[in-house]
Design a protein around this motif. Structure first.
Motif, short mmCIF file in Angstrom:
data_model
loop_
_atom_site.label_atom_id
_atom_site.label_comp_id
_atom_site.label_asym_id
_atom_site.label_seq_id
_atom_site.Cartn_x
_atom_site.Cartn_y
_atom_site.Cartn_z
N LYS A 1 1.02 -1.11 -0.01
CA LYS A 1 0.28 0.00 0.02
C LYS A 1 1.09 1.34 -0.19
O LYS A 1 0.75 2.10 -0.85
N HIS A 2 2.10 1.32 0.92
CA HIS A 2 2.76 2.22 1.08
C HIS A 2 4.05 1.62 1.54
O HIS A 2 4.32 0.87 2.22
N THR A 3 5.25 2.25 0.80
CA THR A 3 6.45 2.08 1.34
C THR A 3 7.28 3.38 1.29
O THR A 3 7.30 4.36 0.57
N GLY A 4 8.01 3.29 2.65
CA GLY A 4 9.06 4.67 2.70
C GLY A 4 10.38 4.18 3.22
O GLY A 4 10.36 3.18 3.85
N VAL A 5 11.13 4.95 2.80
CA VAL A 5 12.81 5.03 3.39
C VAL A 5 13.38 6.26 3.46
O VAL A 5 13.13 7.17 2.62
N ILE A 6 13.94 6.29 4.64
CA ILE A 6 14.73 7.55 4.96
C ILE A 6 16.26 7.14 5.25
O ILE A 6 16.42 6.04 6.01
N VAL A 7 16.95 7.77 4.66
CA VAL A 7 18.55 7.54 4.92
C VAL A 7 19.05 8.91 5.49
O VAL A 7 18.93 9.94 4.96
N ALA A 8 19.69 8.79 6.75
CA ALA A 8 20.27 10.08 7.35
C ALA A 8 21.27 9.95 8.18
O ALA A 8 22.04 8.81 8.16
N ASP A 9 22.08 11.12 8.30
CA ASP A 9 23.19 11.23 9.11
C ASP A 9 22.90 11.15 10.44
O ASP A 9 22.26 12.48 10.66
N PRO A 10 23.16 10.38 11.16
CA PRO A 10 22.77 10.48 12.62
C PRO A 10 23.38 11.61 13.52
O PRO A 10 23.04 11.73 14.76
N ASN A 11 24.48 12.15 13.00
CA ASN A 11 25.17 13.00 13.63
C ASN A 11 25.08 14.37 13.63
O ASN A 11 25.66 15.25 14.22
N ASN A 12 24.11 14.75 12.73
CA ASN A 12 23.67 16.29 12.46
C ASN A 12 22.32 16.33 11.96
O ASN A 12 21.87 17.50 11.79
N GLY A 13 21.41 15.42 11.79
CA GLY A 13 20.02 15.36 11.38
C GLY A 13 19.90 15.49 9.59
O GLY A 13 18.80 15.70 9.42
N GLU A 14 20.99 15.61 9.24
CA GLU A 14 20.76 15.49 7.67
C GLU A 14 20.22 14.51 6.94
O GLU A 14 20.43 13.32 7.34
N ILE A 15 19.21 14.67 6.16
CA ILE A 15 18.53 13.69 5.37
C ILE A 15 19.21 13.48 4.23
O ILE A 15 19.08 14.36 3.37
N LEU A 16 19.99 12.14 3.90
CA LEU A 16 20.49 11.97 2.61
C LEU A 16 19.69 11.49 1.45
O LEU A 16 20.01 11.59 0.42
N ALA A 17 18.77 10.68 1.75
CA ALA A 17 17.74 10.37 1.04
C ALA A 17 16.35 10.25 1.63
O ALA A 17 16.26 9.78 2.84
N MET A 18 15.28 10.38 0.74
CA MET A 18 14.04 10.09 1.45
C MET A 18 12.98 9.53 0.05
O MET A 18 12.96 10.52 -0.88
N ALA A 19 12.47 8.40 0.27
CA ALA A 19 11.78 7.97 -0.91
C ALA A 19 10.59 7.14 -0.39
O ALA A 19 10.67 6.53 0.64
N ASP A 20 9.30 7.26 -1.28
CA ASP A 20 8.12 6.56 -0.74
C ASP A 20 7.56 6.15 -2.09
O ASP A 20 7.76 6.52 -3.32
N TYR A 21 6.70 5.16 -1.86
CA TYR A 21 5.87 4.67 -2.92
C TYR A 21 4.25 4.54 -2.32
O TYR A 21 4.06 4.54 -1.14
N PRO A 22 3.30 4.92 -3.30
CA PRO A 22 3.56 5.54 -4.62
C PRO A 22 3.88 6.72 -4.78
O PRO A 22 4.33 7.50 -3.98
N THR A 23 4.48 7.15 -5.99
CA THR A 23 5.19 8.41 -6.20
C THR A 23 4.87 8.88 -7.82
O THR A 23 3.82 8.26 -8.24
N PHE A 24 5.03 9.91 -8.20
CA PHE A 24 4.86 10.48 -9.32
C PHE A 24 5.92 11.25 -9.93
O PHE A 24 6.81 11.51 -9.62
N ASN A 25 5.62 11.95 -11.15
CA ASN A 25 6.54 12.84 -12.18
C ASN A 25 6.21 14.21 -11.91
O ASN A 25 5.07 14.54 -12.42
#
Length: 713
Positions: free
Chosen positions: A277-301
């Motif tokens: 139904k939905h999928t989400g992924v977050i990749v982050a740097d735990p040492n400063n709060g920076e989000i390196l990637a954020m993706a989810d499904y469904p998505t759009f153009n």
């Protein structure tokens, strides 16, 4: 008695009437003379206007219209770019041109201009001559007809080069081409199409940002339109003044394009092979709060945000009502990682144990007896809350409570913590509060968490292992990161800098320490316990599918049954980090209602391991001598997509005493040596070059296959 003095009476005086003045004949004559003089000048003025109108009306009309056109000509600003942390453009505005025809000028210029103008429009812009003649016939007095929109620069330049040509033949032809001009505007474009779509957002109505960074930083990205003015000088020359447009600021995000591409590759793979139904992924740097990637499904153009053909047929889309289509689009556009709440499940357990350790309610040497569950009063009657191992884990140490994901042990730990302290630590972890991430639509789940008045013994027990209250993915990442960095809760953010178009920094976003959560000693113990959750080969260990050869990986699985209970719907997740000794990255994967087996926590665990395998070398975190790190044992990626296994209500498969949780059951196979060798590179287009490093690797692959006796055909 004293005699009173009497004042004498004043005599009464009568006012004289003033003599009225009469308007004499001399005054009347003066007034008439003035009136006649004014009337004479008015007649002279009217006569002059009539003369001008009859003799030079076209000339003056052109001057007035030219001034009106110039007074109304706006110079559009360029909306700022959105870039990744390395400067790669993720969103930009490209100048385009609208072709405008002035029929009045074409029809009223000297010479026969209709045919040359129509031919030029057809030759250079592909618009049939008949359409031009139709416009000239239907709107002969119009000064503004748009014939074409969003022409690119090369198309317009070819026409302008012809009009400005020094060739005599071209000049003869162009002399009779009249009434063609161009409006400039900017078209928002996204070079990587759907990449990071919900994070970036899109624009509507030209420059109105919607969703994502486009919406949150709309005012910063937008600039101010310029204007061109026209006026007549003292010598009756037409002068022009230009006030230049002020372009918008650029955003330099924390997102890394290459990491984002890796993440989305696996999100797409899951959608195609298993579905959710939905999928989400977050990749982050735990040492400063920076989000390196954020993706989810469904998505759009974002180049065509209303296009639903990726999910529905044309016939289905036509049958949607306006309300249905709006709801579907909202679901596609919404950022699952920020705007959706859910019960986290067992990924909460390290945070619960961290609170117990810091409050001295447990010690690392404590053990607990798991007999399969606990009986608790829920306000109505006694309820039996099961551990996922209904037969019980038996004697369970504090570390094993994490490794085996033991609900019974966590309920006992929650009872020791108590409602007051549990609520206190939930607030420290940021549950029920917005994180302040710089993205729109963040949900707080404020009404979906407990306070001291609503957390009874039953709620205390369920919240200890991650059920009964809701949170968002970004809340979980921020809280979990505080374990990895020694107890510091940093505000998550997606933008590093705001710059001018020339690269000058307007504002820089440094890490923001919001508060401290746990002691460094507790954090170190929790990291090692989660390392063993992935590394240990025991039958009850739950995170082995996240292993990566040569790296120390830590993490925790999670499975939460959705409300209403018994519906058979689950959210499965895994949150992992690496390397354990000095965490550089945290990866959180959440799958809502996995289609083929909703309780399979091995799916997010495997995805997190695959992501870590590719991004760690990219982040310059290299394996130790190319071999598995101590304690990490086993093959990388041993969970196979096709090997769907049945799991219990939490993290481990049925018959968990005989099968490793999160790994494939009978019939699954380990990744071959060749697959491990190939997985060192990212080559989506198959050209033999690594997409990240740009290095040509096919020669190395051929040599490897030859040395190992593998058929190169």
């Amino acid at each position: 008695m004293a005699k009173q003095y009497q004042f004498p009476e004043r005599p009464i005086r009568r006012k004289r009437k003033k003599k009225e003045k009469k308007f004499g004949n001399s005054n009347r004559k003066k007034l008439l003379l003035i009136f006649l003089i004014i009337l004479f000048f008015i007649c002279v003025l009217i006569g002059r206007l009539l003369y001008i109108n009859l003799s030079n009306s076209d000339t003056y009309a052109r001057i007035v219209m030219a001034q009106m056109d110039y007074d109304s000509k706006s110079i559009p600003f360029k909306r700022g770019d959105i870039r990744d942390r390395n400067g790669t453009v993720l969103a930009t505005s490209e100048k385009v041109y609208n072709l405008v025809l002035d029929p009045y000028v074409v029809l009223n210029s000297n010479g026969d201009c209709e045919e040359p103008t129509a031919e030029a429009i057809e030759d250079y812009f592909g618009i049939d001559e008949s359409k031009v003649y139709e416009v000239l016939d239907d709107s002969p007095d119009s000064r503004y007809v748009v014939l074409a929109k969003k022409l690119d620069y090369d198309t317009v330049k070819a026409y302008q080069d012809f009009m400005n040509s020094e060739d005599e033949k071209d000049q003869e032809e162009s002399a009779y081409i009249k009434g063609i001009w161009f409006e400039e505007e900017y078209l928002r474009q996204y070079p990587y199409d759907s990449l990071a779509a919900s994070l970036i957002g899109f624009t509507i109505g030209g420059n109105q940002g919607t969703w994502g960074l486009e919406g949150y930083y709309n005012d910063m990205l937008n600039g101010t339109n310029g204007r061109e003015y026209g006026y007549l000088s003292e010598d009756s020359d037409f002068e022009r003044t230009t006030v230049a447009a002020v372009n918008g600021y650029n955003l330099v995000s924390t997102i890394d394009l290459n990491i984002q591409r890796i993440v989305e590759k696996y999100v797409t793979q899951l959608a195609q092979e298993r579905g959710s139904k939905h999928t989400g992924v977050i990749v982050a740097d735990p040492n400063n709060g920076e989000i390196l990637a954020m993706a989810d499904y469904p998505t759009f153009n974002p180049n065509s945000p209303r296009d639903l053909t990726a999910y529905y047929t044309e016939e289905e889309i036509k049958d949607f009502s306006d309300t249905e289509e709006t709801e579907i689009l909202y679901d596609v556009w919404r950022n699952f990682c920020v705007s959706d709440t859910f019960e986290a499940g067992s990924t909460i357990k390290p945070l619960t144990i961290g609170a117990a350790l810091d409050e001295s309610k447990v010690s690392v040497s404590d053990s607990f007896n798991c007999d399969g569950g606990e009986d608790l009063f829920d306000g109505v009657g006694m309820q039996h809350i099961q551990c996922h191992n209904v037969y019980g884990h038996g004697t369970t140490t504090l570390q094993e409570a994490i490794m085996w994901s033991c609900n019974d042990a966590l309920m006992q730990i929650g009872s020791r913590i108590g409602s007051e302290d549990m609520v206190k630590y939930h607030r420290l972890y940021g549950f029920g509060q917005v994180t302040g991430i710089d993205l729109p639509g963040e949900a707080s789940a404020e009404n979906l968490v407990f306070d001291e008045s609503t957390m009874g013994s039953f709620e205390l027990a369920t919240s200890a292992f991650g059920q009964g209250f809701n949170l968002t993915m970004v809340q979980m990442v921020a809280a979990f990161s505080s374990i990895l960095n020694g107890g510091h809760y940093y505000q998550p953010h997606v933008v590093r800098e705001i710059t001018t178009e020339n690269g000058q920094v307007v504002k820089s976003f440094e890490k923001v320490l919001v508060r401290n959560t746990l002691s460094e000693e507790t954090c170190d113990w929790l990291k090692e316990a989660m390392h063993q959750t992935v590394a240990d080969d025991g039958p009850n260990t739950t995170g082995t599918a996240a292993r990566v050869d040569g790296y120390t990986i830590g993490g925790k699985t999670g499975t939460a049954e959705k409300v209403p209970r018994g519906s058979g719907k689950y959210v499965v997740s895994f949150i992992g980090f690496a390397p354990v000794e000095n965490p550089r990255v945290v990866v959180y994967v959440v799958i809502d209602e996995l289609e083929d087996n909703q309780e399979d926590s091995g799916a997010p665990t495997k995805m997190a391991g695959d992501i870590l395998r590719e991004i760690l070398p990219y982040l310059q975190v290299f394996p130790e001598n190319g071999e598995a790190a101590a304690g990490n044992g086993g093959d990388a990626g041993n969970y196979q997509w096709g090997a769907v296994q049945e799991t219990n209500a939490d993290d481990t498969p049925e018959d968990s005493e005989d099968t490793e949780g999160g790994q494939a059951g009978e019939g699954s196979s380990s990744t071959s040596d060749l697959e491990s060798f190939v997985s060192q590179w990212v080559d989506e287009d198959g050209d033999g070059y690594d997409d990240i490093t740009g290095e040509y690797y096919w020669d190395d692959l051929a040599e490897y296959m030859e040395q190992n006796g593998i058929n190169t055909e």
